[in-house]
Design an enzyme around this catalytic site. Structure first.
Site, PDB file in Angstrom:
ATOM      1  N   VAL A 119      16.502   2.256  59.523  1.00 26.37           N
ATOM      2  CA  VAL A 119      17.465   1.200  59.167  1.00 26.37           C
ATOM      3  C   VAL A 119      18.630   1.164  60.155  1.00 26.37           C
ATOM      4  O   VAL A 119      19.051   0.098  60.594  1.00 26.37           O
ATOM      5  CB  VAL A 119      17.983   1.395  57.729  1.00 26.37           C
ATOM      6  CG1 VAL A 119      18.978   0.290  57.371  1.00 26.37           C
ATOM      7  CG2 VAL A 119      16.828   1.398  56.747  1.00 26.37           C
ATOM      8  N   LYS A 127      16.600   3.201  42.199  1.00 26.15           N
ATOM      9  CA  LYS A 127      16.915   1.775  42.325  1.00 26.15           C
ATOM     10  C   LYS A 127      17.105   1.124  40.955  1.00 26.15           C
ATOM     11  O   LYS A 127      17.978   0.272  40.786  1.00 26.15           O
ATOM     12  CB  LYS A 127      15.797   1.078  43.110  1.00 26.15           C
ATOM     13  CG  LYS A 127      15.708   1.545  44.557  1.00 26.15           C
ATOM     14  CD  LYS A 127      14.440   1.047  45.238  1.00 26.15           C
ATOM     15  CE  LYS A 127      14.340   1.579  46.658  1.00 26.15           C
ATOM     16  NZ  LYS A 127      13.062   1.212  47.298  1.00 26.15           N
ATOM     17  N   GLU A 130       7.077   8.310  54.303  1.00 25.53           N
ATOM     18  CA  GLU A 130       7.552   9.463  55.046  1.00 25.53           C
ATOM     19  C   GLU A 130       6.447  10.526  55.105  1.00 25.53           C
ATOM     20  O   GLU A 130       5.468  10.495  54.354  1.00 25.53           O
ATOM     21  CB  GLU A 130       8.796  10.052  54.369  1.00 25.53           C
ATOM     22  CG  GLU A 130       9.950   9.083  54.222  1.00 25.53           C
ATOM     23  CD  GLU A 130      10.617   8.737  55.550  1.00 25.53           C
ATOM     24  OE1 GLU A 130      10.424   9.498  56.526  1.00 25.53           O
ATOM     25  OE2 GLU A 130      11.311   7.717  55.611  1.00 25.53           O
ATOM     26  N   GLY A 154      11.183  -1.233  55.590  1.00 27.17           N
ATOM     27  CA  GLY A 154      11.146  -1.547  57.015  1.00 27.17           C
ATOM     28  C   GLY A 154      12.526  -1.672  57.619  1.00 27.17           C
ATOM     29  O   GLY A 154      13.532  -1.821  56.919  1.00 27.17           O
ATOM     30  N   LYS A 174      20.202   4.820  48.472  1.00 27.18           N
ATOM     31  CA  LYS A 174      20.026   4.607  47.027  1.00 27.18           C
ATOM     32  C   LYS A 174      20.186   5.886  46.213  1.00 27.18           C
ATOM     33  O   LYS A 174      20.701   5.870  45.103  1.00 27.18           O
ATOM     34  CB  LYS A 174      18.680   3.956  46.715  1.00 27.18           C
ATOM     35  CG  LYS A 174      17.439   4.777  47.047  1.00 27.18           C
ATOM     36  CD  LYS A 174      16.867   4.360  48.354  1.00 27.18           C
ATOM     37  CE  LYS A 174      15.586   5.083  48.720  1.00 27.18           C
ATOM     38  NZ  LYS A 174      15.070   4.611  50.017  1.00 27.18           N
TER      39      LYS A 174
END
Length: 400
Positions: free
Chosen positions: A14, A198, A183, A295, A98
C-alpha cells in the site's frame, strides 16, 4: 496553492502505491518528504530520491515542517505508538492499519480529540469501497438495521478457486500467494481474523458503539475440505466468508463465518479478490456495493481520498457513541453444515446426517465450545430458504 508535505511510515504494497500515485500526479498537491522503513537497503521496483528513507521514526515525527503523517505499517502495536506520538505532536494521521484501529478504536478517537487533530482510516476496511464514508454520510440520517460483508479478498479468492475450479485449499492458497493476494503467513486472512477486525470497525460507523474484535465469534476457512465443496457444487451453491452484524432491539449481534449462498443473493457473484457489502437500513432498505478489496492501488485510493480530506480541511462526519445500544453475547439458533470429525455431537439438534457431514440446528457460540474439544470440526451457515431446497432434494433422493 500550498504544497502539502507528508511523512510516510511503511513502503510495502500500500505504501508503494501511495508514494507512486503522489509522485506521478501533481494534482494531489502533496509530497512525501521522508519515508520510515525497516531496511533502507531492500531492493525496490522503483527509484527513490537519495536520503528520503530513514529507519528512525523520530526523524519524521519531530519534523515540524510536515503537515500530515501517513501510517501504513503492519505491526499494530508499533503503529499505535507512531499514531499516538503524531497526535501529541499536533499532526493529523491517515492510516490503513485495520488491526490497530480495531484494537485501539476508542482510545484513538479520544486521543485525536484531546490533541485537536484528525484521524482517518478509510483504507483499513475493504480497499477501494468507501464504506466508512457511506456509513458516516449517506446513512447518517437513516437507521442501519444490519450489514453483511465479504471483507477479505484472500479468502474470497481461495473460495472462488475451490468451488468454481475444483482446486483444493492448499493449491488455491498458493495461487493467492503467488498473485500477491495472500501473505506467506496467511493466518489472519484464512482464520477470519482480518474480517473480524474490519467488522468491528464497521460496527462503530454503522451502529455507534465500540466493540473489541475479540468479542465477535468467528470461524475461518482453513478447515474446509472436499466434502463441503462437493456439497456446494451438488446444490449449485457457493461458499463465502461473511462478517455480519445486526441491530435487534438496540442490541448488536455479530459474527464471522463461512456461509453457503445461492445465485439469488448479491454475494453469489463476488469472486476472487473482490469485496461486497450489503447494508440494510430503515428508509433506504438494502443497498449493495462491491469493489476490489485488496492490492496496492485499490487501498492506496482510499488513503489518497483521506489525504484529500486533510488537504482541504474537510471533517468527515463521525458517528456519535449511542449509549442506548449495547453489544450482545447471545446468538440465534441457525442451520449449519457440520463436518471435520467422526465422533457423535453432544447436545445438538441434528436435522440430517450423511457419512461425511451433519446438518444441524445450533448457534455459533455452542459450535465454538464443541470446537475446543474437536479442533478439526468446521461449520458453514445455511440460510432457511437454502436449507428448505436442500432438504427437498435430499428427501427425494431418499425416496428413490
Amino acid at each position: 496553492m500550498k504544497k502539502f508535505k507528508a511523512g510516510l511510515f511503511g513502503l510495502g504494497v500500500v505504501g508503494s502505491g501511495v508514494y507512486t500515485a503522489l509522485k506521478q500526479n501533481e494534482k494531489y498537491g502533496i509530497s512525501i518528504e521522508k519515508i520510515a522503513v525497516k531496511n533502507i537497503n531492500k531492493q525496490r521496483d522503483f527509484d527513490l530520491p537519495n536520503g528520503i528513507l530513514t529507519t528512525e521514526s523520530d526523524e519524521i515525527l519531530n519534523n515540524e515542517g510536515l503537515d500530515f503523517i501517513i501510517e501504513l505499517i503492519n505491526d499494530p502495536e508499533e503503529a499505535f505508538g507512531i499514531v499516538k506520538k503524531a497526535f501529541e505532536k499536533g499532526k493529523s494521521v491517515v492510516s490503513a492499519n485495520k488491526k490497530m484501529v480495531a484494537l485501539y478504536h476508542q482510545e484513538l478517537f479520544e486521543l485525536s480529540e484531546k490533541h485537536g487533530v484528525k484521524f482517518f482510516y478509510e483504507g483499513a476496511v475493504c480497499g477501494s469501497i468507501p464504506i466508512l464514508r457511506l456509513l458516516d454520510q449517506h446513512f447518517k440520517s437513516d437507521t442501519v438495521k444490519s450489514l453483511k460483508a465479504i471483507a477479505n479478498g484472500t479468502c474470497n479468492f481461495i473460495l472462488s478457486k475451490m468451488v468454481s475450479e475444483n482446486q483444493d485449499y492448499d493449491s488455491a492458497l498458493k495461487d493467492a500467494q503467488d498473485l500477491g493476494f495472500a501473505e506467506l503467513d496467511p493466518y489472519s486472512d484464512v482464520s477470519g481474523e482480518d474480517t473480524r477486525f474490519k467488522l468491528a470497525i464497521m460496527i462503530y460507523h454503522a451502529f455507534g458503539i465500540f466493540v473489541h474484535p475479540n468479542k465477535i465469534p468467528l470461524q475461518g476457512i482453513n478447515f474446509l475440505d472436499e466434502n463441503l465443496v462437493q456439497f456446494a457444487q451438488k446444490h449449485q451453491l457457493k461458499i463465502k466468508l461473511i462478517g455480519e452484524a445486526h441491530n435487534i432491539n438496540d442490541k448488536i449481534k455479530a459474527k464471522v463465518e463461512p456461509q453457503l449462498v445461492s445465485e439469488k443473493q448479491n454475494f453469489y457473484n463476488i469472486e476472487n479478490e473482490y469485496n461486497g457489502i450489503l447494508v440494510d437500513a430503515e428508509f433506504t432498505a438494502e443497498q449493495f456495493v462491491k469493489g476490489k478489496g485488496a492490492g496496492s492501488f485499490p487501498t492506496a485510493l482510499a488513503v489518497l481520498s483521506n489525504l484529500k480530506d486533510l488537504k482541504y480541511n474537510l471533517a468527515i462526519s463521525k458517528s456519535s457513541v449511542k449509549k442506548e445500544i449495547e453489544y450482545s453475547n447471545e446468538a440465534e439458533k441457525e442451520i449449519y453444515f457440520l463436518a471435520g470429525f467422526n465422533d457423535e455431537i453432544p447436545e445438538i439438534e441434528i436435522l440430517d446426517r450423511e457419512d461425511a457431514y451433519y446438518i444441524v440446528n445450533s448457534d455459533i457460540y455452542h459450535l465454538e465450545k464443541i470446537k475446543k474439544k474437536h479442533p478439526n470440526l468446521y461449520w458453514v451457515k445455511i440460510s432457511q430458504d437454502i436449507y428448505e431446497k436442500i432438504n427437498a432434494v435430499l428427501n427425494n433422493l431418499k425416496l428413490r
